[in-house]
Design an enzyme around this catalytic site. Sequence first.
Site, PDB file in Angstrom:
ATOM      1  N   ASP A 194       0.845  -1.191   0.000  1.00 47.72           N
ATOM      2  CA  ASP A 194       0.000   0.000   0.000  1.00 47.72           C
ATOM      3  C   ASP A 194       0.880   1.240   0.000  1.00 47.72           C
ATOM      4  O   ASP A 194       2.096   1.161   0.212  1.00 47.72           O
ATOM      5  CB  ASP A 194      -0.952   0.010   1.200  1.00 47.72           C
ATOM      6  N   ASP A 219       1.077   5.426   1.289  1.00 48.17           N
ATOM      7  CA  ASP A 219       0.569   6.505   2.132  1.00 48.17           C
ATOM      8  C   ASP A 219       1.100   7.836   1.635  1.00 48.17           C
ATOM      9  O   ASP A 219       2.206   7.927   1.089  1.00 48.17           O
ATOM     10  CB  ASP A 219       0.995   6.302   3.591  1.00 48.17           C
ATOM     11  N   ASP A 267       8.407   7.313  13.382  1.00 46.91           N
ATOM     12  CA  ASP A 267       8.772   6.340  14.409  1.00 46.91           C
ATOM     13  C   ASP A 267      10.168   5.756  14.226  1.00 46.91           C
ATOM     14  O   ASP A 267      10.956   5.712  15.166  1.00 46.91           O
ATOM     15  CB  ASP A 267       7.718   5.221  14.478  1.00 46.91           C
TER      16      ASP A 267
END
Length: 452
Positions: free
Chosen positions: A73, A75, A159
């Site tokens: 996917d 983002d 992160d």
Amino acid sequence: MLQAIKRLFGQATTPVSDTVTLTHIPREHHPISRKDISENALKVLYRLQKANHEAYLVGGGVRDLLVGLKPKDFDVVTDATPEQVRDLFRNSRIIGRRFKIVHVLFGREVIEVATYRTGAEETDDEPSGKDAAHVRSQKGMLLRDNVYGTLEDDVIRRDFTVNAMYYTPKDFSLVTLPQSMEDIAQRLIRIMGNPEQRYREDPVRMLRAVRFAAKLNFNIEAQTAAPIKPLGELLEHIPAARLFDDVLKLFMGGYAVRTYDLLHEYGLFKRLFPDTAKILQQTDNASYDRLIRQALANTNDRIAQGKPVTPAFLYAAMLWPVMHTEATELSAHGMPTLPAYQQAGQDALSRQGRRTSIPKRFQISIREIWEMQLRLPQRHGQRAERLVTHPRFRAAFDFLLLREAAGEVTDGLGQWWEDYQEEHVDGRVAMVKKLGAPAGGKRPARRRRRPQ
């Protein structure tokens, strides 16, 4: 690919702060090509840019392209607010409270669009009230984070360094941190900022560190790894529904066996499957570990072949040591085998659901897979044909083969069912007749018809 990445060092840089610098890598110096990016993701990027907004492909999709993997996917990150993004795309919706994001829907494909965010302020005076942008729990967990910032702010609050990757089709450049490129070259997972603080903000980051290490076949950098065992208990404060989703990401991505090993290495498996972990610690239960490993290896194989996988089978294997051990104990105390399986199964699922919730539809399938292990040996009369047409037969049969591969003796039951499935009608009848009378010398009693 990683050797090529090492040659990217020394590109033009832009200071982000006194200690952080961004690297801008032009198209000719990185391997990412538009042809490898989802057309729908490109549509989102172009429309945002046409509306005079900044827009970048971000995170794992960029990282995977950089190391030669095919992303599942894509983002997008932008300076547009969620409301502005929604206004640009009629096929979109704003979701989330903890982190507001926009899902732009293209049939079954979802492009996730987030607004640049800045990190939470390091202060003892946390905002209060329902509209507080940064909200933490007493244990330091970040409950809400909707303070919007710049690209530079967004980079700092990522992160892991390997996820601080930004690609734009505007000039086909890659924007990232020098440390990010170095860590990819050195095959390291490194958390951004202070590891303990970042884990306290969101304990699921410990699971993400393991997942990325398993997926990329990287090592977890020493300082990033050090707090994981001591802070693992923080996962017990994560909602069970969220942990269910993370378990699926961990074990249904095609690298489940290595994930399983890393979870044990860092003391996290027992945080996800506490009952199973206790049983696996016993030295005489090695067969259970073999069964789980074989289930995970089979899952990897099915994913590699493009075949479907189901959480029900995964959980049936993970919780089999718990259910089987407790059912055996109940039977030893005089309870009939089937009721023992049913009670032990219900208890195992109920306790596990308090740690990682299991949707009811999967619980039903799990119990059927377990209970059919008792029915598969019962092949006389019409039972074999009824069983082979059962909607859960294939999963139950595959589970039987797992038990045999783990060392359980079933007197060739798996091979019998393998042969039975390949036979035509006459051959199946002959196979059942060859079994002879059922155990005890009695054939199943015929059901008497009621008088008309």
